[in-house]
Design a protein around this motif. Structure first.
Motif, PDB file in Angstrom:
ATOM      1  N   LYS A 122       0.946  -1.325   0.269  1.00  0.00           N
ATOM      2  CA  LYS A 122       0.134  -0.094   0.057  1.00  0.00           C
ATOM      3  C   LYS A 122       1.087   1.485   0.018  1.00  0.00           C
ATOM      4  O   LYS A 122       2.292   1.724  -0.025  1.00  0.00           O
ATOM      5  N   LYS A 123       0.075   2.047  -0.588  1.00  0.00           N
ATOM      6  CA  LYS A 123       0.814   3.844  -0.319  1.00  0.00           C
ATOM      7  C   LYS A 123       0.562   4.509   0.742  1.00  0.00           C
ATOM      8  O   LYS A 123      -0.841   3.790   1.364  1.00  0.00           O
ATOM      9  N   ALA A 124       1.340   5.628   1.281  1.00  0.00           N
ATOM     10  CA  ALA A 124       0.255   5.873   2.128  1.00  0.00           C
ATOM     11  C   ALA A 124       0.585   7.598   1.953  1.00  0.00           C
ATOM     12  O   ALA A 124       1.606   8.104   1.321  1.00  0.00           O
ATOM     13  N   LEU A 125      -1.022   8.396   2.382  1.00  0.00           N
ATOM     14  CA  LEU A 125      -0.877   9.726   1.162  1.00  0.00           C
ATOM     15  C   LEU A 125      -1.249  10.781   2.802  1.00  0.00           C
ATOM     16  O   LEU A 125      -2.637  10.288   3.620  1.00  0.00           O
ATOM     17  N   LEU A 126      -0.405  11.733   2.674  1.00  0.00           N
ATOM     18  CA  LEU A 126      -0.746  13.029   3.582  1.00  0.00           C
ATOM     19  C   LEU A 126      -1.695  13.914   3.051  1.00  0.00           C
ATOM     20  O   LEU A 126      -0.484  14.251   2.154  1.00  0.00           O
ATOM     21  N   VAL A 127      -2.957  14.975   2.902  1.00  0.00           N
ATOM     22  CA  VAL A 127      -3.701  15.279   2.957  1.00  0.00           C
ATOM     23  C   VAL A 127      -3.687  16.662   3.818  1.00  0.00           C
ATOM     24  O   VAL A 127      -4.178  16.266   4.233  1.00  0.00           O
ATOM     25  N   ILE A 128      -3.043  17.831   3.373  1.00  0.00           N
ATOM     26  CA  ILE A 128      -2.856  19.055   3.678  1.00  0.00           C
ATOM     27  C   ILE A 128      -3.809  20.167   3.381  1.00  0.00           C
ATOM     28  O   ILE A 128      -3.627  21.015   2.698  1.00  0.00           O
ATOM     29  N   ASP A 129      -4.902  20.874   3.631  1.00  0.00           N
ATOM     30  CA  ASP A 129      -5.864  21.555   3.444  1.00  0.00           C
ATOM     31  C   ASP A 129      -5.393  23.263   3.863  1.00  0.00           C
ATOM     32  O   ASP A 129      -4.996  23.180   5.231  1.00  0.00           O
ATOM     33  N   GLU A 130      -5.574  23.614   3.705  1.00  0.00           N
ATOM     34  CA  GLU A 130      -5.670  25.134   3.979  1.00  0.00           C
ATOM     35  C   GLU A 130      -3.863  25.739   4.358  1.00  0.00           C
ATOM     36  O   GLU A 130      -3.772  25.937   5.739  1.00  0.00           O
ATOM     37  N   ALA A 131      -3.268  24.598   3.691  1.00  0.00           N
ATOM     38  CA  ALA A 131      -1.804  24.799   4.449  1.00  0.00           C
ATOM     39  C   ALA A 131      -1.035  26.238   4.402  1.00  0.00           C
ATOM     40  O   ALA A 131      -0.164  25.957   4.821  1.00  0.00           O
ATOM     41  N   GLN A 132      -1.683  27.190   3.898  1.00  0.00           N
ATOM     42  CA  GLN A 132      -0.255  28.138   4.504  1.00  0.00           C
ATOM     43  C   GLN A 132      -1.053  28.986   5.547  1.00  0.00           C
ATOM     44  O   GLN A 132      -0.811  29.604   6.086  1.00  0.00           O
ATOM     45  N   GLU A 149      11.706   6.652   4.736  1.00  0.00           N
ATOM     46  CA  GLU A 149      11.461   6.475   3.448  1.00  0.00           C
ATOM     47  C   GLU A 149      12.547   4.889   3.466  1.00  0.00           C
ATOM     48  O   GLU A 149      13.232   4.381   3.666  1.00  0.00           O
ATOM     49  N   THR A 150      12.815   3.996   2.195  1.00  0.00           N
ATOM     50  CA  THR A 150      13.563   2.766   2.248  1.00  0.00           C
ATOM     51  C   THR A 150      14.094   3.018   1.092  1.00  0.00           C
ATOM     52  O   THR A 150      14.577   4.404   0.710  1.00  0.00           O
ATOM     53  N   THR A 151      15.725   2.642   0.967  1.00  0.00           N
ATOM     54  CA  THR A 151      16.628   2.546  -0.034  1.00  0.00           C
ATOM     55  C   THR A 151      15.608   2.724  -1.493  1.00  0.00           C
ATOM     56  O   THR A 151      15.744   2.911  -2.437  1.00  0.00           O
ATOM     57  N   ARG A 152      14.561   2.529  -1.389  1.00  0.00           N
ATOM     58  CA  ARG A 152      13.709   2.429  -2.613  1.00  0.00           C
ATOM     59  C   ARG A 152      12.307   3.578  -3.139  1.00  0.00           C
ATOM     60  O   ARG A 152      11.776   4.165  -4.814  1.00  0.00           O
ATOM     61  N   ALA A 153      12.039   3.646  -2.088  1.00  0.00           N
ATOM     62  CA  ALA A 153      10.759   4.602  -2.194  1.00  0.00           C
ATOM     63  C   ALA A 153      10.399   5.327  -1.266  1.00  0.00           C
ATOM     64  O   ALA A 153      10.640   4.942   0.678  1.00  0.00           O
ATOM     65  N   LYS A 154       9.624   6.658  -1.100  1.00  0.00           N
ATOM     66  CA  LYS A 154       9.212   7.226  -0.104  1.00  0.00           C
ATOM     67  C   LYS A 154       8.025   7.233   0.228  1.00  0.00           C
ATOM     68  O   LYS A 154       7.645   5.921   0.119  1.00  0.00           O
ATOM     69  N   LEU A 155       7.990   6.490   2.420  1.00  0.00           N
ATOM     70  CA  LEU A 155       7.264   5.665   2.337  1.00  0.00           C
ATOM     71  C   LEU A 155       5.967   7.320   3.340  1.00  0.00           C
ATOM     72  O   LEU A 155       4.647   6.607   2.984  1.00  0.00           O
ATOM     73  N   LEU A 156       5.859   7.770   2.851  1.00  0.00           N
ATOM     74  CA  LEU A 156       4.827   8.731   2.845  1.00  0.00           C
ATOM     75  C   LEU A 156       4.706  10.193   1.864  1.00  0.00           C
ATOM     76  O   LEU A 156       5.764  10.644   1.425  1.00  0.00           O
ATOM     77  N   GLN A 157       3.463  10.300   1.155  1.00  0.00           N
ATOM     78  CA  GLN A 157       3.266  10.794  -0.123  1.00  0.00           C
ATOM     79  C   GLN A 157       2.842  12.372   0.575  1.00  0.00           C
ATOM     80  O   GLN A 157       1.194  11.726   1.619  1.00  0.00           O
ATOM     81  N   THR A 158       2.467  13.891   0.412  1.00  0.00           N
ATOM     82  CA  THR A 158       2.308  14.576   1.016  1.00  0.00           C
ATOM     83  C   THR A 158       2.084  15.232   0.154  1.00  0.00           C
ATOM     84  O   THR A 158       2.804  16.177  -0.643  1.00  0.00           O
ATOM     85  N   VAL A 159       0.401  16.235   0.215  1.00  0.00           N
ATOM     86  CA  VAL A 159       0.066  17.487  -0.348  1.00  0.00           C
ATOM     87  C   VAL A 159      -0.236  18.265   0.492  1.00  0.00           C
ATOM     88  O   VAL A 159      -1.193  18.249   1.096  1.00  0.00           O
ATOM     89  N   LEU A 160       0.246  19.332  -0.583  1.00  0.00           N
ATOM     90  CA  LEU A 160       0.124  20.648   0.376  1.00  0.00           C
ATOM     91  C   LEU A 160      -0.820  21.531  -0.929  1.00  0.00           C
ATOM     92  O   LEU A 160      -0.790  21.931  -2.079  1.00  0.00           O
ATOM     93  N   CYS A 161      -1.736  22.004  -0.153  1.00  0.00           N
ATOM     94  CA  CYS A 161      -2.857  23.044  -0.788  1.00  0.00           C
ATOM     95  C   CYS A 161      -3.354  23.942   0.285  1.00  0.00           C
ATOM     96  O   CYS A 161      -3.551  23.598   1.620  1.00  0.00           O
ATOM     97  N   GLY A 162      -3.417  25.307  -0.542  1.00  0.00           N
ATOM     98  CA  GLY A 162      -3.462  26.512  -0.416  1.00  0.00           C
ATOM     99  C   GLY A 162      -3.718  27.200  -0.919  1.00  0.00           C
ATOM    100  O   GLY A 162      -3.494  27.635  -2.513  1.00  0.00           O
TER     101      GLY A 162
END
Length: 555
Positions: A122-132, A149-162
């Protein structure tokens, strides 16, 4: 109230972010594509910005609804948290231990979850609204989380929205490490005139019992665009009120008269001013509590002589919009200029003067009926390929570009008074339309009464609003190189490679206008580039060579 009359199953223009109502404009489709691509490729950070009301939250909810069980999601929609509270909220959303108040314990629990989540495919996604609204401390905590992260991939992906202020925050020196980790950035823009027409039809069809989308006449839809400037939230507010006005008038369709009536009703609502602006207005009632406080401000600023009837200040008054009168300057008391008629005309006049400086001559009748200066300027500028940049609280920086600046003043409770600053920073003049004519003041006199709000409208020399860096795509870099070359940096090759010469030119441009020299082309650097293309660089293109000699190397 009007649903049964117009055969609607629900209100089509509600302000709640309903994914099923998302209109697939070109800009929103591109943003959804960016988010989907970033998730699929494992990009660490994605930035989505847009003015208030452009549909950011609806976009996020639509994106999240399209995810399946292979993606674990944590959403933060109220980011006024400290670093520990942020970690607790993230862990709670992921369904893991959030009881501890220790950052190390919370981070360790999160890392264990992310590793187990990855092992399950699975993938892990963090979404933050009003990030300003995030603090520097919390943004730094997010950067540290990206190290999971591991040697191959980020463990957490982040979307900053604002809001656009998010982009400005990320340009700060202390956040440069985080800014460098943002691999994809997109900016939501207002809808075009054609898209606004289609947007209204789209929402009406969604809400109609008979799939009818022509409840608004073509002229009515055009009037909505003139008022809203293509901002979805403003479209919704206007259309909802227009439906009510049409219902009260007993009409089968909403015509242009119903929209004009709706606009007239909305124009008097202070709530609308705060909502449409995209950021809270300075409280004119707090800064300038009525005419009495204006007079008191004048007393404190200009001296006790203003209290005497015979005390006046000599201000030259121009005879026409373009040329100053050859007659001796008339003499007026300072506060004679703050009358109701002058205030009412000052904002439209200022908008027309700024657009005229860019070669777009507009008559008063061509301006949409929008009371808020920012929205009015945006509504006029956007169809002409221009963008509006707020320069709140930093007038010297706004003036340093050498472009016309719309400055807003308190005016004794009658609304914002607009002045236009023109000319070089040291010798420029402030002009505004009063009932006595076109008035000129020195910067030193005028900035004492400044409210703290300033707006610059300028051409977008790149044709898009994304930040351009060494990681940007071929077309973005070509657009930047072409603009730099036209601005006088002749050593820049238009080849799509963000090479050393391109980076030198960007640094030199930023230093010429006194903005952060980070080599990234964000909002302020685009304004500087527009200023250089319009007026020429401060100094000469030899600034590039001088920059190299002083620095010895690219920072």
């Amino acid at each position: 109230m009007y649903r049964r009359h117009f055969h609607l199953k629900e209100r089509p223009f509600q302000l709640v972010p309903t994914p099923s109502y998302l209109f697939p404009s070109r800009c929103h489709q591109e943003a959804l594509g960016h988010l989907t691509y970033a998730l699929e490729t494992g990009e660490g950070f994605v930035e989505v910005t847009g003015e208030v009301g452009t549909g950011k939250t609806t976009l996020l909810r639509t994106f999240l609804e399209g995810l399946d069980e292979t993606v674990s999601v944590a959403c933060i929609f109220n980011p006024t948290l400290n670093a520990v509270e942020l970690l607790q909220s993230i862990n709670r959303d992921f369904g893991i231990d959030a009881a501890s108040s220790s950052r190390s314990d919370l981070t360790a629990a999160l890392q264990r979850f992310l590793i187990e989540n990855r092992e399950m495919g699975k993938k892990a996604l963090l979404v933050i609204d009003e990030a300003q609204n995030l603090s520097i401390e919390v943004l730094e905590e997010l950067r540290l989380l990206s190290n999971l992260e591991t040697t191959r991939a980020k463990l957490l992906q982040t979307v900053l929205c604002g809001q656009p202020e998010l982009g400005e925050m990320l340009e700060r020196y202390e956040l440069r490490q985080l800014a460098q980790r943002i691999s994809l950035a997109c900016r939501l823009q207002p809808l075009s005139s054609e898209e606004t027409h289609d947007y209204i039809i789209h929402r009406l069809k969604r809400a109609s019992l008979g799939a009818r989308g022509d409840l608004f006449t073509p002229r009515a839809r055009a009037q909505v665009y003139r008022y809203s400037g293509g901002t979805p939230r403003v479209i919704n507010i206007c259309c909802d009120r227009a439906l009510l006005c049409g219902y009260v008038a007993g009409k089968d369709r909403v015509d242009v008269g119903a929209v004009k009536k709706a606009v007239a009703e909305l124009a008097d609502r202070p709530y609308m001013d705060r909502t449409l602006l995209g950021r809270p207005l300075p409280a004119w009632g707090v800064a300038v509590l009525g005419v009495a406080i204006v007079f008191m401000a004048g007393f404190l600023v200009f001296g006790t002589s203003l209290w005497h009837p015979e005390a006046t200040q000599r201000i030259p008054v121009a005879a026409t919009d373009g040329a100053a009168s050859t007659a001796p300057p008339a003499t007026y008391g300072l506060f004679d200029l703050f009358d109701e008629a002058g205030v009412a005309e000052s904002v439209p006049w200022g908008v027309r003067r700024i657009m005229g400086a860019w070669g777009h001559t507009l008559s008063a009748s061509e301006l949409p009926a929008i009371g808020d200066p920012y929205l009015l300027l945006s509504a006029v500028a956007a169809p002409l390929g221009m963008e509006v940049m707020p320069m709140d609280g930093d007038l010297d920086r706004a003036m340093a570009f050498g472009l016309p600046v719309l400055m807003l003043f308190g005016s004794g409770g009658q609304g914002p008074l607009a002045m236009v600053f023109e000319g070089a920073e040291e010798h420029g003049l402030l002009r505004f339309q009063s009932s006595k004519g076109i008035v000129e003041l020195s910067k030193g006199d005028a900035d004492r009464l400044w409210s703290g709000r300033a707006l610059i409208a300028c051409t977008n020399p790149l044709g898009f609003s994304e930040v351009v860096t060494e990681r940007s795509g071929l077309q973005e870099v070509i657009a930047l190189e072409s603009a730099l070359s036209r601005a006088g940096f002749h050593g820049v090759s238009v080849d799509g490679r963000f090479d050393v010469e391109t980076l030198r030119a960007v640094h030199a441009l930023q230093e010429a206008y006194g903005i952060l020299s980070d080599g990234m082309v964000g909002d302020l650097t685009r304004v500087a580039l527009a200023a250089a293309l319009k007026n020429g660089l401060p100094g000469t293109p030899e600034r590039v060579a001088a920059h190299d000699r002083q620095k010895g190397e690219i920072p």
